[in-house]
Design a protein around this motif. Structure first.
Motif, PDB file in Angstrom:
ATOM      1  N   UNK A  61      43.771  34.614  52.622  1.00  0.00           N
ATOM      2  CA  UNK A  61      44.647  34.368  52.547  1.00  0.00           C
ATOM      3  C   UNK A  61      45.661  35.658  52.458  1.00  0.00           C
ATOM      4  N   UNK A  62      44.234  36.201  53.513  1.00  0.00           N
ATOM      5  CA  UNK A  62      45.332  37.453  53.603  1.00  0.00           C
ATOM      6  C   UNK A  62      45.955  37.282  54.370  1.00  0.00           C
ATOM      7  N   UNK A  63      47.256  37.828  54.583  1.00  0.00           N
ATOM      8  CA  UNK A  63      48.333  38.543  55.577  1.00  0.00           C
ATOM      9  C   UNK A  63      48.341  39.941  57.133  1.00  0.00           C
ATOM     10  N   UNK A  64      47.755  40.611  56.081  1.00  0.00           N
ATOM     11  CA  UNK A  64      47.397  41.922  56.846  1.00  0.00           C
ATOM     12  C   UNK A  64      46.342  41.384  58.046  1.00  0.00           C
ATOM     13  N   UNK A  65      44.672  40.965  57.242  1.00  0.00           N
ATOM     14  CA  UNK A  65      43.779  40.231  57.653  1.00  0.00           C
ATOM     15  C   UNK A  65      43.681  39.903  59.325  1.00  0.00           C
ATOM     16  N   UNK A  66      45.152  38.690  59.190  1.00  0.00           N
ATOM     17  CA  UNK A  66      45.221  38.155  60.904  1.00  0.00           C
ATOM     18  C   UNK A  66      45.707  39.038  61.469  1.00  0.00           C
ATOM     19  N   UNK A  67      46.697  40.168  61.104  1.00  0.00           N
ATOM     20  CA  UNK A  67      46.948  40.996  61.942  1.00  0.00           C
ATOM     21  C   UNK A  67      45.802  42.490  62.348  1.00  0.00           C
ATOM     22  N   UNK A  68      45.362  42.816  61.551  1.00  0.00           N
ATOM     23  CA  UNK A  68      44.099  43.568  61.615  1.00  0.00           C
ATOM     24  C   UNK A  68      43.451  42.982  62.051  1.00  0.00           C
ATOM     25  N   UNK A  69      42.822  41.884  62.872  1.00  0.00           N
ATOM     26  CA  UNK A  69      42.023  41.127  63.414  1.00  0.00           C
ATOM     27  C   UNK A  69      42.644  41.198  64.991  1.00  0.00           C
ATOM     28  N   UNK A  70      43.913  41.469  65.319  1.00  0.00           N
ATOM     29  CA  UNK A  70      44.506  40.738  66.370  1.00  0.00           C
ATOM     30  C   UNK A  70      44.293  42.089  66.761  1.00  0.00           C
ATOM     31  N   UNK A  71      44.686  43.582  66.038  1.00  0.00           N
ATOM     32  CA  UNK A  71      44.221  44.953  66.409  1.00  0.00           C
ATOM     33  C   UNK A  71      42.971  45.344  66.793  1.00  0.00           C
ATOM     34  N   UNK A  72      42.368  45.083  66.067  1.00  0.00           N
ATOM     35  CA  UNK A  72      40.620  45.121  66.140  1.00  0.00           C
ATOM     36  C   UNK A  72      39.919  44.535  67.332  1.00  0.00           C
ATOM     37  N   UNK A  73      41.051  43.032  67.927  1.00  0.00           N
ATOM     38  CA  UNK A  73      40.184  42.574  68.997  1.00  0.00           C
ATOM     39  C   UNK A  73      41.121  43.519  70.191  1.00  0.00           C
ATOM     40  N   UNK A  74      42.093  43.940  69.910  1.00  0.00           N
ATOM     41  CA  UNK A  74      42.657  44.551  71.155  1.00  0.00           C
ATOM     42  C   UNK A  74      41.477  44.965  71.594  1.00  0.00           C
ATOM     43  N   UNK A  75      41.704  46.498  70.860  1.00  0.00           N
ATOM     44  CA  UNK A  75      40.834  47.784  71.009  1.00  0.00           C
ATOM     45  C   UNK A  75      39.411  47.499  71.738  1.00  0.00           C
ATOM     46  N   UNK A  76      39.026  46.432  70.920  1.00  0.00           N
ATOM     47  CA  UNK A  76      37.491  45.945  71.233  1.00  0.00           C
ATOM     48  C   UNK A  76      37.421  45.589  72.681  1.00  0.00           C
ATOM     49  N   UNK A  77      38.553  44.983  73.182  1.00  0.00           N
ATOM     50  CA  UNK A  77      38.939  44.951  74.487  1.00  0.00           C
ATOM     51  C   UNK A  77      39.350  45.937  75.131  1.00  0.00           C
ATOM     52  N   UNK A  78      39.854  46.446  74.818  1.00  0.00           N
ATOM     53  CA  UNK A  78      40.893  47.441  75.685  1.00  0.00           C
ATOM     54  C   UNK A  78      39.141  49.107  75.575  1.00  0.00           C
ATOM     55  N   UNK A  79      38.398  48.792  74.728  1.00  0.00           N
ATOM     56  CA  UNK A  79      37.404  50.000  74.886  1.00  0.00           C
ATOM     57  C   UNK A  79      35.520  49.291  74.621  1.00  0.00           C
ATOM     58  N   UNK A  80      35.496  50.026  76.690  1.00  0.00           N
ATOM     59  CA  UNK A  80      33.889  49.359  77.099  1.00  0.00           C
ATOM     60  C   UNK A  80      32.862  49.921  75.719  1.00  0.00           C
ATOM     61  N   UNK A  81      32.055  49.057  75.130  1.00  0.00           N
ATOM     62  CA  UNK A  81      30.923  49.113  74.034  1.00  0.00           C
ATOM     63  C   UNK A  81      31.219  48.889  72.812  1.00  0.00           C
ATOM     64  N   UNK A  82      32.425  48.489  72.423  1.00  0.00           N
ATOM     65  CA  UNK A  82      32.771  48.257  71.181  1.00  0.00           C
ATOM     66  C   UNK A  82      32.864  46.506  70.532  1.00  0.00           C
ATOM     67  N   UNK A  83      32.122  46.180  70.032  1.00  0.00           N
ATOM     68  CA  UNK A  83      32.392  44.912  69.638  1.00  0.00           C
ATOM     69  C   UNK A  83      32.996  45.019  68.164  1.00  0.00           C
ATOM     70  N   UNK A  84      33.976  43.849  68.088  1.00  0.00           N
ATOM     71  CA  UNK A  84      34.284  43.562  66.242  1.00  0.00           C
ATOM     72  C   UNK A  84      34.130  42.081  65.923  1.00  0.00           C
ATOM     73  N   UNK A  85      33.461  42.349  64.930  1.00  0.00           N
ATOM     74  CA  UNK A  85      32.558  41.265  63.597  1.00  0.00           C
ATOM     75  C   UNK A  85      33.833  41.296  62.232  1.00  0.00           C
ATOM     76  N   UNK A  86      34.089  39.790  62.459  1.00  0.00           N
ATOM     77  CA  UNK A  86      34.476  39.586  61.577  1.00  0.00           C
ATOM     78  C   UNK A  86      33.759  39.150  60.274  1.00  0.00           C
ATOM     79  N   UNK A  87      34.348  39.530  58.901  1.00  0.00           N
ATOM     80  CA  UNK A  87      33.290  39.048  57.661  1.00  0.00           C
ATOM     81  C   UNK A  87      34.213  38.577  56.245  1.00  0.00           C
ATOM     82  N   UNK A  88      33.982  37.576  56.381  1.00  0.00           N
ATOM     83  CA  UNK A  88      34.684  37.070  54.940  1.00  0.00           C
ATOM     84  C   UNK A  88      33.966  37.039  53.268  1.00  0.00           C
TER      85      UNK A  88
END
Length: 137
Positions: A61-88
């Motif tokens: 139920x964390x609203x900033x978590x959804x925005x963070x997921x979007x930001x990190x997903x964009x960064x991981x898509x922009x920078x080669x060799x970087x992955x994004x893992x989300x942990x509950x």
């Protein structure tokens, strides 16, 4: 008169705390206690990136978590060799305690070997995450 003075002091202290908290939230920084901590695919539930990994600790139920997921997903898509893992965080309490995660979202920047090199609590800015990746690689 004393009540009015106390009220003003409490309001001033609360305002100072709020300003300090807002300035620190989302900043990507080095933390001395993170030195030497290493995470692998078994703890993370996913493969590490070739150059770096962005690990996000979230809760349902964390609203900033959804925005963070979007930001990190964009960064991981922009920078080669970087992955994004989300942990509950609720499902991995042992890991949360081991890494001293106190609030969500918390983002850890790992280098290619899985060492924690940077940390951010709160919603990080995209530019700060990219700068942290430059230092992690």
């Amino acid at each position: 008169m004393t009540g009015l003075v106390m009220c003003v002091l409490v309001l001033a202290a609360a305002s100072a705390y709020g300003v300090l908290h807002r300035r620190r939230s989302g900043r990507v920084r080095v933390r001395a206690r993170d030195g030497g901590k290493r995470l692998g695919a078994a703890e993370l539930g996913g493969d590490l990136g070739e150059k770096a990994t962005l690990v996000q600790f979230s809760s349902a139920f964390c609203a900033p978590c959804r925005a963070t997921r979007r930001v990190l997903g964009e960064v991981a898509g922009m920078v080669p060799g970087v992955s994004h893992i989300e942990i509950d965080a609720e499902d991995h309490l042992d890991l949360v305690r081991e890494l001293d995660i106190l609030k969500t979202p918390t983002v850890l920047v790992l280098d290619a070997a899985g060492r924690v090199v940077r940390r951010a609590t709160g919603l990080p800015r995209k530019a700060d995450v990219i700068a942290a990746l430059g230092e992690a690689v």
